[in-house]
Design a protein around this motif. Structure first.
Motif, PDB file in Angstrom:
ATOM      1  N   GLU A   1      35.705  80.370  73.276  1.00 17.04           N
ATOM      2  CA  GLU A   1      35.825  81.439  72.281  1.00 17.04           C
ATOM      3  C   GLU A   1      36.459  80.920  70.988  1.00 17.04           C
ATOM      4  N   ASP A   2      37.494  80.072  71.129  1.00 13.92           N
ATOM      5  CA  ASP A   2      38.145  79.490  69.948  1.00 13.92           C
ATOM      6  C   ASP A   2      37.153  78.669  69.140  1.00 13.92           C
ATOM      7  N   ILE A   3      36.391  77.838  69.834  1.00 15.25           N
ATOM      8  CA  ILE A   3      35.427  76.963  69.156  1.00 15.25           C
ATOM      9  C   ILE A   3      34.314  77.780  68.517  1.00 15.25           C
ATOM     10  N   GLU A   4      33.816  78.781  69.225  1.00 12.23           N
ATOM     11  CA  GLU A   4      32.758  79.631  68.671  1.00 12.23           C
ATOM     12  C   GLU A   4      33.247  80.363  67.422  1.00 12.23           C
ATOM     13  N   ALA A   5      34.490  80.850  67.459  1.00  4.36           N
ATOM     14  CA  ALA A   5      35.047  81.555  66.299  1.00  4.36           C
ATOM     15  C   ALA A   5      35.147  80.623  65.091  1.00  4.36           C
ATOM     16  N   ILE A   6      35.574  79.384  65.330  1.00  4.03           N
ATOM     17  CA  ILE A   6      35.677  78.404  64.238  1.00  4.03           C
ATOM     18  C   ILE A   6      34.290  78.095  63.683  1.00  4.03           C
ATOM     19  N   ASN A   7      33.338  77.815  64.563  1.00  2.00           N
ATOM     20  CA  ASN A   7      31.996  77.443  64.114  1.00  2.00           C
ATOM     21  C   ASN A   7      31.255  78.607  63.464  1.00  2.00           C
ATOM     22  N   LYS A   8      31.578  79.819  63.861  1.00  2.00           N
ATOM     23  CA  LYS A   8      30.944  81.006  63.273  1.00  2.00           C
ATOM     24  C   LYS A   8      31.280  81.127  61.792  1.00  2.00           C
ATOM     25  N   LYS A   9      32.485  80.717  61.421  1.00  2.00           N
ATOM     26  CA  LYS A   9      32.910  80.792  60.019  1.00  2.00           C
ATOM     27  C   LYS A   9      32.215  79.739  59.157  1.00  2.00           C
ATOM     28  N   ASN A  10      31.650  78.716  59.792  1.00  2.00           N
ATOM     29  CA  ASN A  10      30.948  77.641  59.082  1.00  2.00           C
ATOM     30  C   ASN A  10      31.821  77.002  57.999  1.00  2.00           C
ATOM     31  N   GLN A  11      33.052  76.693  58.381  1.00  2.00           N
ATOM     32  CA  GLN A  11      33.990  76.099  57.432  1.00  2.00           C
ATOM     33  C   GLN A  11      33.748  74.599  57.288  1.00  2.00           C
ATOM     34  N   ARG A  12      34.117  74.094  56.123  1.00  2.00           N
ATOM     35  CA  ARG A  12      34.070  72.650  55.862  1.00  2.00           C
ATOM     36  C   ARG A  12      35.490  72.127  55.877  1.00  2.00           C
ATOM     37  N   PHE A  13      35.643  70.932  56.423  1.00  2.00           N
ATOM     38  CA  PHE A  13      36.964  70.331  56.531  1.00  2.00           C
ATOM     39  C   PHE A  13      37.001  68.987  55.820  1.00  2.00           C
ATOM     40  N   ILE A  14      38.076  68.749  55.111  1.00  2.00           N
ATOM     41  CA  ILE A  14      38.386  67.422  54.577  1.00  2.00           C
ATOM     42  C   ILE A  14      39.691  67.008  55.251  1.00  2.00           C
ATOM     43  N   PHE A  15      39.684  65.858  55.896  1.00  2.00           N
ATOM     44  CA  PHE A  15      40.881  65.338  56.546  1.00  2.00           C
ATOM     45  C   PHE A  15      41.488  64.256  55.661  1.00  2.00           C
ATOM     46  N   VAL A  16      42.799  64.324  55.445  1.00  2.00           N
ATOM     47  CA  VAL A  16      43.481  63.354  54.593  1.00  2.00           C
ATOM     48  C   VAL A  16      44.566  62.660  55.412  1.00  2.00           C
ATOM     49  N   LEU A  17      44.495  61.334  55.438  1.00  2.00           N
ATOM     50  CA  LEU A  17      45.427  60.514  56.208  1.00  2.00           C
ATOM     51  C   LEU A  17      46.132  59.520  55.305  1.00  2.00           C
ATOM     52  N   GLY A  18      47.189  58.928  55.822  1.00  2.00           N
ATOM     53  CA  GLY A  18      47.887  57.863  55.109  1.00  2.00           C
ATOM     54  C   GLY A  18      49.298  57.718  55.630  1.00  2.00           C
ATOM     55  N   PRO A  19      49.902  56.567  55.386  1.00  2.00           N
ATOM     56  CA  PRO A  19      51.270  56.333  55.859  1.00  2.00           C
ATOM     57  C   PRO A  19      52.279  57.183  55.089  1.00  2.00           C
ATOM     58  N   PRO A  20      53.498  57.299  55.611  1.00  2.00           N
ATOM     59  CA  PRO A  20      54.530  58.073  54.919  1.00  2.00           C
ATOM     60  C   PRO A  20      54.761  57.533  53.507  1.00  2.00           C
ATOM     61  N   GLY A  21      54.794  58.450  52.534  1.00  2.00           N
ATOM     62  CA  GLY A  21      55.098  58.050  51.166  1.00  2.00           C
ATOM     63  C   GLY A  21      53.926  57.513  50.367  1.00  2.00           C
ATOM     64  N   CYS A  22      52.715  57.562  50.907  1.00  2.00           N
ATOM     65  CA  CYS A  22      51.568  56.974  50.196  1.00  2.00           C
ATOM     66  C   CYS A  22      50.994  57.886  49.124  1.00  2.00           C
TER      67      CYS A  22
END
Length: 161
Positions: free
Chosen positions: A6-27
């Motif tokens: 149900e959680d996954i279906e609710a997320i996919n129903k919204k058809n949201q786009r995600f940008i993931f941002v990573l990096g070390p502390p302080g970057c």
């Protein structure tokens, strides 16, 4: 921790786009993230804040996360994704920038296999010395817990993840 269909279906129903941002502390993750959020009108989630909220509210997810935090361990992939999905479920906008997730390849694969494919991950980089300089500047105003040794340990841990 398992993720319900149900959680996954609710997320996919919204058809949201995600940008993931990573990096070390302080970057400069937060600085770059804010530019993206402002330019593209995305909502922003910070994994660290989501986890902190769960711990402070003493939820089941928070109790599990607290054990890992006290040991200074990364969250297991199932727990990290469950906490992230809870945060995502509260956002109505179509675009969400997620800062600080995934921390490991295993977390990324688990997200892709159980939620949806990851389209974009931005890895913000800076030299060790530059990150250290930024952390010193940042923490002298907000905390006396910062030490170069703690920073080195966090930076090295990030590099090895």
């Amino acid at each position: 921790m398992s993720i319900s269909k149900e959680d996954i279906e609710a997320i996919n129903k919204k058809n949201q786009r995600f940008i993931f941002v990573l990096g070390p502390p302080g970057c400069g993750k937060n600085t770059q993230s804010q530019k993206i959020v402002n330019e593209f009108k995305y909502s922003k989630l910070r994994m660290r804040e989501l986890v902190k909220r769960e711990i402070e509210q003493d939820t089941e997810l928070g109790k599990a996360a607290k054990e890992n935090y006290e040991k200074r361990e990364l969250l297991p992939k199932e727990l990290a994704v469950a906490i992230l999905l809870k945060g995502i479920s509260e956002i109505k906008e179509k675009g969400i920038l997620i800062e600080g997730f995934p921390r490991t390849v295993e977390q990324a694969l688990y997200f892709e296999q159980n939620v949806k494919p990851i389209n974009l991950i931005i890895n913000v980089t800076a030299s060790h010395d530059e990150c250290m300089k930024r952390m010193v500047e940042r923490t002298k105003f907000i905390s006396d817990e910062f030490t170069p040794e703690r920073f080195d340990a966090k930076y090295e841990k990030y590099q090895n993840e």
